[in-house]
Every structure is written in structure tokens, then in C-alpha cells.
Scaffold this motif. Structure first.
Motif, PDB file in Angstrom:
ATOM      1  N   LEU A  69     -21.634   8.929 -45.636  1.00 24.00           N
ATOM      2  CA  LEU A  69     -21.694   8.712 -44.185  1.00 24.00           C
ATOM      3  C   LEU A  69     -23.151   8.726 -43.726  1.00 24.00           C
ATOM      4  CD1 LEU A  69     -20.310   8.503 -41.407  1.00 24.00           C
ATOM      5  CD2 LEU A  69     -20.168  10.992 -41.364  1.00 24.00           C
ATOM      6  N   TYR A  70     -23.924   9.690 -44.261  1.00 21.52           N
ATOM      7  CA  TYR A  70     -25.324   9.814 -43.864  1.00 21.52           C
ATOM      8  C   TYR A  70     -26.114   8.547 -44.174  1.00 21.52           C
ATOM      9  CZ  TYR A  70     -30.011  11.710 -43.351  1.00 21.52           C
ATOM     10  OH  TYR A  70     -31.297  11.925 -42.954  1.00 21.52           O
ATOM     11  N   ASP A  71     -25.935   8.019 -45.380  1.00 28.31           N
ATOM     12  CA  ASP A  71     -26.684   6.817 -45.755  1.00 28.31           C
ATOM     13  C   ASP A  71     -26.237   5.599 -44.961  1.00 28.31           C
ATOM     14  OD1 ASP A  71     -28.436   7.974 -47.572  1.00 28.31           O
ATOM     15  OD2 ASP A  71     -26.959   7.915 -49.184  1.00 28.31           O
ATOM     16  N   THR A  72     -24.940   5.495 -44.731  1.00 27.88           N
ATOM     17  CA  THR A  72     -24.440   4.388 -43.916  1.00 27.88           C
ATOM     18  C   THR A  72     -25.085   4.437 -42.538  1.00 27.88           C
ATOM     19  OG1 THR A  72     -22.319   4.538 -45.053  1.00 27.88           O
ATOM     20  CG2 THR A  72     -22.341   3.301 -43.006  1.00 27.88           C
ATOM     21  N   MET A  73     -25.117   5.648 -41.962  1.00 27.19           N
ATOM     22  CA  MET A  73     -25.629   5.793 -40.605  1.00 27.19           C
ATOM     23  C   MET A  73     -27.138   5.555 -40.539  1.00 27.19           C
ATOM     24  SD  MET A  73     -23.298   6.129 -38.550  1.00 27.19           S
ATOM     25  CE  MET A  73     -21.572   6.038 -38.934  1.00 27.19           C
ATOM     26  N   LYS A  74     -27.870   6.054 -41.528  1.00 27.19           N
ATOM     27  CA  LYS A  74     -29.318   5.842 -41.535  1.00 27.19           C
ATOM     28  C   LYS A  74     -29.640   4.347 -41.670  1.00 27.19           C
ATOM     29  CE  LYS A  74     -32.192   8.843 -41.246  1.00 27.19           C
ATOM     30  NZ  LYS A  74     -32.694   9.353 -39.933  1.00 27.19           N
ATOM     31  N   THR A  75     -28.819   3.668 -42.462  1.00 24.72           N
ATOM     32  CA  THR A  75     -29.009   2.231 -42.635  1.00 24.72           C
ATOM     33  C   THR A  75     -28.803   1.502 -41.311  1.00 24.72           C
ATOM     34  OG1 THR A  75     -28.208   2.429 -44.892  1.00 24.72           O
ATOM     35  CG2 THR A  75     -28.240   0.213 -43.953  1.00 24.72           C
ATOM     36  N   LEU A  76     -27.719   1.872 -40.620  1.00 18.16           N
ATOM     37  CA  LEU A  76     -27.443   1.219 -39.345  1.00 18.16           C
ATOM     38  C   LEU A  76     -28.529   1.550 -38.321  1.00 18.16           C
ATOM     39  CD1 LEU A  76     -23.582   1.725 -39.086  1.00 18.16           C
ATOM     40  CD2 LEU A  76     -24.834  -0.302 -39.824  1.00 18.16           C
ATOM     41  N   GLU A  77     -29.004   2.799 -38.342  1.00 22.77           N
ATOM     42  CA  GLU A  77     -30.038   3.211 -37.392  1.00 22.77           C
ATOM     43  C   GLU A  77     -31.312   2.377 -37.571  1.00 22.77           C
ATOM     44  OE1 GLU A  77     -31.847   7.028 -38.003  1.00 22.77           O
ATOM     45  OE2 GLU A  77     -32.203   7.318 -35.868  1.00 22.77           O
ATOM     46  N   ALA A  78     -31.602   2.045 -38.831  1.00 29.08           N
ATOM     47  CA  ALA A  78     -32.812   1.265 -39.125  1.00 29.08           C
ATOM     48  C   ALA A  78     -32.743  -0.138 -38.535  1.00 29.08           C
ATOM     49  CB  ALA A  78     -33.034   1.209 -40.632  1.00 29.08           C
ATOM     50  N   MET A  79     -31.547  -0.562 -38.121  1.00 27.67           N
ATOM     51  CA  MET A  79     -31.410  -1.871 -37.483  1.00 27.67           C
ATOM     52  C   MET A  79     -31.608  -1.773 -35.969  1.00 27.67           C
ATOM     53  SD  MET A  79     -28.189  -3.317 -39.663  1.00 27.67           S
ATOM     54  CE  MET A  79     -28.172  -3.165 -41.448  1.00 27.67           C
ATOM     55  N   HIS A  80     -31.952  -0.582 -35.489  1.00 27.66           N
ATOM     56  CA  HIS A  80     -32.266  -0.336 -34.080  1.00 27.66           C
ATOM     57  C   HIS A  80     -31.172  -0.715 -33.082  1.00 27.66           C
ATOM     58  CE1 HIS A  80     -36.238   0.810 -35.295  1.00 27.66           C
ATOM     59  NE2 HIS A  80     -36.397  -0.330 -35.942  1.00 27.66           N
ATOM     60  N   PRO A  81     -29.980  -0.219 -33.288  1.00 17.84           N
ATOM     61  CA  PRO A  81     -28.988  -0.409 -32.234  1.00 17.84           C
ATOM     62  C   PRO A  81     -29.288   0.581 -31.097  1.00 17.84           C
ATOM     63  CG  PRO A  81     -28.071   1.000 -33.928  1.00 17.84           C
ATOM     64  CD  PRO A  81     -29.464   0.621 -34.393  1.00 17.84           C
ATOM     65  N   ASP A  82     -28.724   0.354 -29.937  1.00 15.70           N
ATOM     66  CA  ASP A  82     -28.895   1.314 -28.842  1.00 15.70           C
ATOM     67  C   ASP A  82     -27.732   2.290 -28.784  1.00 15.70           C
ATOM     68  OD1 ASP A  82     -31.356   0.247 -27.280  1.00 15.70           O
ATOM     69  OD2 ASP A  82     -30.178  -1.516 -27.818  1.00 15.70           O
ATOM     70  N   VAL A  83     -26.555   1.806 -29.205  1.00 15.92           N
ATOM     71  CA  VAL A  83     -25.383   2.674 -29.219  1.00 15.92           C
ATOM     72  C   VAL A  83     -24.613   2.485 -30.525  1.00 15.92           C
ATOM     73  CG1 VAL A  83     -23.190   3.238 -28.098  1.00 15.92           C
ATOM     74  CG2 VAL A  83     -25.117   2.544 -26.701  1.00 15.92           C
ATOM     75  N   LEU A  84     -24.204   3.581 -31.105  1.00 14.15           N
ATOM     76  CA  LEU A  84     -23.268   3.529 -32.233  1.00 14.15           C
ATOM     77  C   LEU A  84     -21.928   4.046 -31.733  1.00 14.15           C
ATOM     78  CD1 LEU A  84     -25.160   4.985 -35.353  1.00 14.15           C
ATOM     79  CD2 LEU A  84     -24.353   2.646 -35.039  1.00 14.15           C
ATOM     80  N   VAL A  85     -20.915   3.219 -31.854  1.00  9.54           N
ATOM     81  CA  VAL A  85     -19.566   3.644 -31.491  1.00  9.54           C
ATOM     82  C   VAL A  85     -18.859   3.996 -32.795  1.00  9.54           C
ATOM     83  CG1 VAL A  85     -17.385   2.945 -30.435  1.00  9.54           C
ATOM     84  CG2 VAL A  85     -19.546   2.125 -29.476  1.00  9.54           C
ATOM     85  N   ILE A  86     -18.429   5.236 -32.914  1.00  8.05           N
ATOM     86  CA  ILE A  86     -17.900   5.687 -34.204  1.00  8.05           C
ATOM     87  C   ILE A  86     -16.461   6.174 -34.116  1.00  8.05           C
ATOM     88  CG2 ILE A  86     -18.199   7.323 -36.114  1.00  8.05           C
ATOM     89  CD1 ILE A  86     -21.135   7.468 -35.391  1.00  8.05           C
ATOM     90  N   ARG A  87     -15.635   5.626 -34.987  1.00 12.21           N
ATOM     91  CA  ARG A  87     -14.321   6.228 -35.199  1.00 12.21           C
ATOM     92  C   ARG A  87     -14.278   6.727 -36.637  1.00 12.21           C
ATOM     93  NH1 ARG A  87      -8.396   4.199 -33.750  1.00 12.21           N
ATOM     94  NH2 ARG A  87      -9.193   5.014 -31.796  1.00 12.21           N
ATOM     95  N   HIS A  88     -13.783   7.949 -36.804  1.00 12.04           N
ATOM     96  CA  HIS A  88     -13.780   8.537 -38.139  1.00 12.04           C
ATOM     97  C   HIS A  88     -12.566   9.460 -38.289  1.00 12.04           C
ATOM     98  CE1 HIS A  88     -15.250  10.526 -41.757  1.00 12.04           C
ATOM     99  NE2 HIS A  88     -16.165   9.572 -41.842  1.00 12.04           N
TER     100      HIS A  88
END
Lengths: 311, 177
Positions: free
Chosen positions: A89-108
Motif C-alpha cells: 500500500l505504501y509503495d502504491t501510494m508513494k507512486t501515486l503521490e509522485a504524480m502530483h494529484p491534489d486529492v486521493l480518494v481511497i476505498r480499502h
């Protein structure tokens, strides 16, 4: 980089914050009824929907909400992502963060996953449902629907029926409605009722008829067959007879009571088909409200991180 | 500008309103006229104009916060409200009404917003007070009160408050919060 804020749950929100979000949603409700259902407000902003759990309506709703605000929306679901290749989960999220989104909507499926992510990333996180914990935008859209139909939220009698134990919808709704001094009642089989459910400030009932007595609002919860392991229910037919919202049981509620269901519905199980399509049902109003509420949430949290939060 | 003394008192407001009404009724020869007030300051003025113009002129309101050029960087405005345009704007002569015209950015946003409701035949612009200071190529068609250069200079940096409360109408310059 610091995010403008997160929407992780109803817990921690004040009544006035909830009212502000619902009022904002009224603005976007109007937008969705125009000939051109789009405003340029979030042009150039990015929203990533990351769904680690199956969902059509919530994901579509968030997607439409982002698009109607002119944000760039990307959807990622686990079945097609690197998560299936063993990424954490951490790596997935760090990867997405590097794409500079403003909002992450998460269902888990794990309770607390969005909180965990929010603590580690400098991006606004919106919880789209985490395990059996919270589903804040569902509670907000339910409140929006109720307020439109009843004209108010304060002091209403609301009965939540069914699988309360596995339901993040029930939990978020109870937390929200308690802010407005509602008489929140929960009812369902003992096996599907969490221990110490009263700690949410709700009253718990064993019989549906009693719980529905004088209710202004009836919420039927979905029997989550994917989460029911072991012998929690003898049979769906018996469940339907005892705890299903149908013409006979609904008669105990107020004559002008409205019926909500977060969907997807199991017709003939927790809700009678005739009721679901009847005049008291606001199920489709909930779907319409969902887009407006999520537009309000994205608008509030996708703003410039340099600005101070709220004011 | 000293506080307390209004730029326009009740009589001044009445004069400006009647000037605006006359200008619109003679300037827009249309049986398809409609007024749209820019939320929030333009709304009470549009309502007044709607009452004093001949015929039954439909009056609406438009929210511009969603169309601002700084929408995503500005703080979410707690005073934001829904647009109310209940008539078909297609083919109409729509007069946009705002209380104070300065940079023109609000009007740019209002035009964009209005066009999402349909395609008017023409959009006109009526403002109650023009205080100069344009940052976009936008010019009003009808003006209730045009501030002179000295007054514009003296009220620089202030917020113009147009109070349309019946009986105590006024325009005052207040320090920005």
C-alpha cells in the motif's frame, strides 16, 4: 507540501462543518441539473480514485463529481494495478503521490487504511469507505437527501435496519445524525449487532416493529453476503421475514416516513421490491445527491495547498 | 475617505436606480428581456429593477464563485449559494446586473456561467456603481452612478458596500477586513 485537509470520517467533524458541506452540496446539486453540467472550478487539478475494493456507484459518483468540476480524474482499481503484483500500500501510494494529484480518494477493505495513508502523504485524502469503519460521503449524501425531503435534520427519528456490525454506512450515519440530536435506532439480528453499539449514542432494538415505531427515516442496510462468514444468519428468507423493510413493517413508521438504502439492494431480502420502487423510497435521490456531495467534498479539499485550511 | 458619510445616501441611491431603470428600458428594446443578478450584491438590485421596469421581466441570480479565475486557489467561500435561473435564456436579451464594477473579473466569470444555461441573443451589463480600475476589457452598457476620479482615488483599497435595505439604502466605503 501540506495538503489542505482530509475527509477521513464523520468522526471529528463538527455540526457546523457538516452543515457547511451540505450547503455547498446544494450549489453543486443545481449544477448537475443545468443544460451544461460542468463548471471550470477545478481546472488543472488532479483527482485519483484508488479502489482496493469493488465499487461501481461510489467510484462512478466520485468520477462524475471530479469531471463536473473539470478536474482530471484517474481511476485505479486493484484488479488492474500493481497491487496484484505484490506492491505494498505504501509503495502504491508513494507512486501515486509522485504524480502530483491534489486529492486521493481511497476505498480499502482495511479499517483505518485512509488514515494511515493521510499521515504519510502530503496529499488530501478522502475516505470512500474503509472496512467496517467509516464511509463519510455516504453519510453526507444521506443527510443531504433527508434534509431535502424533511426540511431539517434536527431531532428526527431515524431507524437503521440490518447488518449494523459490518456496516461503515451505519457507523458514519449514526455519528452524523447524533450531531443533530436525532433519535438514532439500530435494529438487526443479535449476530449482526456489534457489542457496545450504544457507545455510538444509538438505541438498539431486537424487533423491527418496535424500532420503526414513529420513525421519520428508515435506512435499510445491505446484507453483505461477501462479509458474512459462518452461521451469522440462518437463512435469507427468515431474515427477510424478520428484518426486511416491507409494507407490513413499514406501517409502523410515520405515514410520511422516507426509506433509504445505500445500494446495491438485495430486493426481497432487506428491502421489499415494491417499497424500493414506491413513493416513500428516496433511493435514486440518494444517488443524485451523491454526485453533488462529492463535488462539494472535492471542491473543499482540492484547493491550493498553500492556503490555510478552512476559514 | 472618512467612514460614516456614505458615498450615496438614500436619495442618491434612488436617483441612481431610476437612472439605471430608464437607461435599460430605453436601451434594450426587446420583448425577450430578462435580468440576472450576480450573487450576492447584484441580486437585490436586479430585484428592484425587475419591479420598476415595465412588463413582467423575469429575474434570476447567478453564482460566480465556481467560475472565478482563482477558483481553485481561493478559499472556498462560505457564502457561496446556488444559481437560480428558472427561465430559458435561449434567444433572450439578458441584462447582467451587479452592484459594483471594478476589475471586470466577476463579470467575465458571470458571462461564462450564464452561457452554460444556453445561448442568449445578447448579454448586456448594468452596474449600480462603476468605480473604475478595470483589469479586463469589459465595459458596462448601463451605469447607475459613475464615481469621479477624485472619489476613486480617495476610496482606493476600500470595499464598497451597497445596502439595498428598503428605507435605509446607501453606498459606503469600508476598510477591507
Amino acid at each position: 507540501m501540506s495538503a489542505r485537509g482530509h475527509l477521513l470520517g464523520i468522526e471529528g467533524l463538527t455540526k457546523s462543518e457538516v452543515v457547511a458541506l451540505l450547503d455547498l452540496a446544494e450549489v453543486f446539486f443545481e449544477v448537475s441539473r443545468r443544460p451544461v453540467r460542468k463548471v471550470p472550478t477545478l481546472r488543472g487539478k488532479g483527482v485519483i480514485n484508488v479502489f482496493f475494493e469493488a465499487s461501481t456507484r461510489t467510484r462512478t459518483s466520485f468520477e462524475l463529481a471530479g469531471k463536473r468540476l473539470s478536474a482530471d480524474v484517474v481511476n485505479i482499481s486493484t484488479s488492474t494495478s500493481s497491487v496484484t503484483k505484490g506492491e505494498t500500500l505504501y509503495d502504491t501510494m508513494k507512486t501515486l503521490e509522485a504524480m502530483h494529484p491534489d486529492v486521493l480518494v481511497i476505498r480499502h477493505p482495511a479499517s483505518g487504511a485512509p488514515h494511515w495513508v493521510a499521515e504519510r502523504l502530503g496529499v488530501s485524502v478522502v475516505n470512500a469507505g474503509d472496512g467496517a469503519h467509516e464511509h463519510p460521503t455516504q453519510a453526507l449524501l444521506d443527510a443531504f437527501t433527508i434534509r431535502r425531503r424533511k426540511g431539517r435534520l434536527d431531532g428526527l427519528v431515524v431507524t437503521i435496519c440490518g447488518d449494523v456490525m459490518h456496516s461503515r454506512v451505519a457507523r458514519s450515519n449514526a455519528l452524523l445524525l447524533k450531531l443533530f440530536g436525532c433519535d438514532v435506532r439500530v435494529v438487526g439480528p443479535r449476530t449482526l449487532m456489534p457489542t457496545a453499539v450504544e457507545s455510538l449514542g444509538v438505541r438498539s432494538f431486537d424487533r423491527l416493529e418496535e424500532a420503526l415505531e414513529g420513525a421519520d427515516v428508515v435506512m435499510a442496510l445491505r446484507i453483505q453476503q461477501e462479509r458474512l462468514q459462518g452461521a451469522l444468519l440462518p437463512s435469507l428468507r427468515e431474515y427477510s421475514r424478520t428484518f426486511g423493510v416491507g409494507p407490513r413493517t413499514l406501517a409502523y413508521a410515520k405515514a410520511d416516513a422516507i426509506v433509504l438504502h445505500p445500494g446495491p439492494m438485495n430486493r426481497g431480502v432487506e428491502i421489499d421490491g415494491g417499497i424500493a420502487d414506491g413513493p416513500q423510497s428516496v433511493v435514486l435521490d440518494q444517488v443524485e445527491a451523491g454526485v453533488a456531495v462529492r463535488m462539494a467534498v472535492l471542491y473543499k479539499f482540492a484547493g491550493d495547498p498553500a492556503e490555510p485550511p478552512s476559514a | 475617505m472618512s467612514q460614516g458619510k456614505p458615498l450615496l445616501d438614500r436619495d442618491g441611491v434612488a436617483l441612481a436606480l431610476s437612472a439605471l431603470t430608464t437607461a435599460i428600458s430605453t436601451g434594450v428594446a426587446s420583448d425577450r428581456l430578462a435580468l440576472v443578478g450576480v450573487r450576492r450584491g447584484g441580486v437585490p438590485i436586479a430585484a428592484r429593477l425587475g419591479r420598476s421596469l415595465p412588463g413582467n421581466v423575469p429575474v434570476g441570480a447567478i453564482e460566480i464563485a465556481l467560475y472565478r479565475d482563482d477558483a481553485a486557489t481561493a478559499l472556498p467561500d462560505p457564502k457561496i449559494g446556488p444559481s437560480q435561473i428558472t427561465f430559458d435564456v435561449e434567444g433572450r436579451d439578458v441584462v447582467l446586473v451587479d452592484d459594483v464594477l471594478q476589475t471586470g473579473r466577476t463579470i467575465r466569470a458571470a458571462i461564462d456561467g450564464l452561457l452554460d444555461y444556453g445561448r442568449p441573443r445578447r448579454i448586456w451589463l448594468a452596474v449600480f456603481v462603476d468605480r473604475g480600475g478595470r483589469e479586463l476589457p469589459i465595459a458596462p452598457d448601463f451605469v447607475g452612478h459613475r464615481m469621479g476620479p477624485e472619489v476613486i482615488e480617495a476610496t482606493r483599497g476600500t470595499r464598497l458596500v451597497v445596502d439595498m435595505t428598503e428605507g435605509t439604502e446607501s453606498v459606503t466605503a469600508e476598510p477591507r477586513k
